[in-house]
Enzyme design. Structure first.
Site, PDB file in Angstrom:
ATOM      1  N   ASP A 196       0.784  -1.234   0.000  1.00  0.00           N
ATOM      2  CA  ASP A 196       0.000   0.000   0.000  1.00  0.00           C
ATOM      3  C   ASP A 196       0.816   1.284   0.000  1.00  0.00           C
ATOM      4  O   ASP A 196       0.258   2.371   0.175  1.00  0.00           O
ATOM      5  CB  ASP A 196      -0.959   0.012   1.190  1.00  0.00           C
ATOM      6  CG  ASP A 196      -0.231  -0.035   2.527  1.00  0.00           C
ATOM      7  OD1 ASP A 196       0.971  -0.352   2.546  1.00  0.00           O
ATOM      8  OD2 ASP A 196      -0.870   0.237   3.560  1.00  0.00           O
ATOM      9  N   GLU A 197       2.116   1.216  -0.192  1.00  0.00           N
ATOM     10  CA  GLU A 197       2.886   2.455  -0.259  1.00  0.00           C
ATOM     11  C   GLU A 197       4.148   2.259  -1.094  1.00  0.00           C
ATOM     12  O   GLU A 197       4.674   1.159  -1.221  1.00  0.00           O
ATOM     13  CB  GLU A 197       3.247   2.971   1.136  1.00  0.00           C
ATOM     14  CG  GLU A 197       4.136   2.036   1.935  1.00  0.00           C
ATOM     15  CD  GLU A 197       4.561   2.660   3.266  1.00  0.00           C
ATOM     16  OE1 GLU A 197       4.908   3.868   3.289  1.00  0.00           O
ATOM     17  OE2 GLU A 197       4.553   1.929   4.278  1.00  0.00           O
TER      18      GLU A 197
END
Length: 352
Positions: free
Chosen positions: A103-104
C-alpha cells in the site's frame, strides 16, 4: 534537484473491504486476527481509529476499546490484485519505483516528462487515477528527499497532498518532533529527550562532535537529517539488493520457542512489503538474523526460490541451536540478484 513522491494508500485493506461490502459503510472496521485468540490488527479504518485502535495492536485489546468493531479476516490475494493495479498506474509516470509494501511506494519523478515534469501535478494525477480506477483513496507527499516525502504523505490524510518546496524544508523540519525522524525509535527518542531535545530545531543546535560522542555514527545521521540531508536513492526493483523486517524486544527473550510466533508475524510483514515478488525480481536468498543480549549479531541464510517459509523456520531453529543465549532482536529478510543501474538526473526548468 530530485523530485520524490511518496504515495500511501488510506487504510488500504479496510478500505478495500468497505468498498466491496457497502453494508460496512460508516462502521468501525479492522482487518486482522480473531480477538478470541492471539490475533493482531493489520489495519483499521478511521472510524476505528477514533477509539484508539491501530495496526499491530492485539485484536483482543482492540475489541475492548471498540466493542462494535467489525473484524474481517485478511484476504492478501485480493489486496495484492489491487496493489498490482496501483503499481501499473505508477508505471505510467516513472520506472523509478520503490515499493515499501502493498500500500505504499516511493517514486522518483526527477526525469519524468509527465504532467510537464511537475512532481506536484504528477502526484495529483496519480491519486486521481487511483480513485478513478479502484474506488480507493491515496495520500501523497512531494519533496526532494525520501525522508520528507514520507512525512509529507501523512500530513493531510486521508486523500491529501502535501508538497514541501526546497525553500520550506528547514522551517518544516524545525517543527517536527525528533521521534518523526526516520530511524528514531522509542529508545533513541528517549535518549534525545533526556538531553532536552524534543524538536528538530533543538537537535539542530547541538554540535556534531557532541552527537558523535553521544551516539557514534548515528550522531552524524541525526546531524544530517535535521538539516534535511537525505541522499538515499529510490531503489527500483532493478537496483534493490535486499529487503528485511525486524523487531527489537522490550526485554531479552530467554525462551526461544516464544519467538516463533513473532517470527511468523515478521514473515507475514515481509510478504506484505514484497507485494508482487515478480515485480521486485526473483528472490535469490532468504535469511534470519538474531542479536543476543551481549549485542553479538548472528545470521543464517540459504539459497531460495521465492519466500520459502519452512526454510526460514529451519534457519531460525539452526540459530537457536547454535546460539542458545537470550536474544534482544529478531529479523528476517530476502536478497535479490545484483543488478544496480545508474540513474541520470537532469535539471528541469519546470514547476516542482
Amino acid at each position: 534537484m530530485r523530485k520524490i513522491i511518496h504515495v500511501d494508500m488510506d487504510c488500504f485493506y479496510a478500505a478495500i473491504e468497505q468498498r466491496d461490502d457497502p453494508s460496512l459503510a460508516n462502521l468501525p472496521v479492522a482487518v486482522g486476527g480473531n480477538p478470541q485468540s492471539r490475533g493482531v490488527i493489520c489495519t483499521c479504518n478511521y472510524e476505528a481509529r477514533r477509539f484508539g485502535v491501530h495496526s499491530a495492536m492485539p485484536s483482543a485489546q482492540a475489541a475492548r476499546l471498540c466493542p462494535d468493531l467489525v473484524f474481517i479476516r485478511p484476504n492478501l490475494a485480493k489486496y495484492k490484485q489491487e496493489s498490482i493495479k496501483i503499481r501499473e498506474i505508477f508505471n505510467q509516470y516513472t520506472d523509478r519505483i520503490e515499493p515499501l509494501s502493498l500500500d505504499e511506494a516511493y517514486l522518483d519523478t526527477t526525469d519524468s516528462d509527465q504532467c510537464q515534469g511537475s512532481a506536484t501535478w504528477i502526484a495529483q494525477s496519480i491519486c486521481q487515477n487511483i480513485h478513478k480506477q479502484t474506488g480507493l483513496t491515496a495520500s501523497a507527499g512531494v519533496a526532494r528527499s525520501k525522508f520528507l516525502a514520507k512525512i509529507a504523505s501523512d500530513w493531510n490524510k486521508p486523500a491529501g497532498l502535501k508538497v514541501i518546496l526546497p525553500h520550506e524544508e528547514l522551517s518544516f523540519i524545525d517543527r517536527l518532533p525528533v521521534k518523526k525522524l526516520y530511524g528514531v525509535g522509542k529508545v533513541m527518542a528517549a535518549k534525545l529527550e533526556s538531553m532536552d531535545i524534543f524538536y528538530c530545531f533543538e537537535l539542530r543546535q547541538v554540535p556534531l562532535n557532541i552527537l558523535l560522542k553521544k551516539f557514534g555514527k548515528t550522531g552524524k545521521y541525526l546531524f544530517d537529517l535535521c538539516r534535511g540531508i537525505d541522499e538515499r536513492e529510490v531503489e527500483s526493483r532493478s537496483s534493490r539488493k535486499s529487503l528485511s523486517v525486524e523487531t527489537t524486544f522490550d526485554e531479552n527473550i530467554s525462551q526461544w520457542e516464544t519467538c516463533e510466533s513473532e517470527l511468523h508475524q515478521l514473515i507475514s510483514q515481509l510478504s506484505r512489503r514484497l507485494g508482487d515478488p515478480q515485480k521486485l525480481g526473483h528472490i535469490r536468498k532468504v535469511y534470519v538474523k538474531v542479536k543476543q543480549e551481549n549485542f553479538s549479531l548472528h545470521t543464517a541464510e540459504s539459497i531460495s526460490i521465492g519466500l520459502d517459509v519452512p526454510l526460514i523456520i529451519a534457519l531460525f531453529k539452526r540459530l537457536r541451536k547454535q546460539y542458545p543465549s537470550p536474544i534482544r532482536l529478531l529479523g528476517v529478510g530476502v536478497k535479490f540478484p545484483e543488478n544496480a543501474g545508474m540513474v541520470k538526473h537532469k535539471q528541469l526548468d519546470i514547476p516542482f
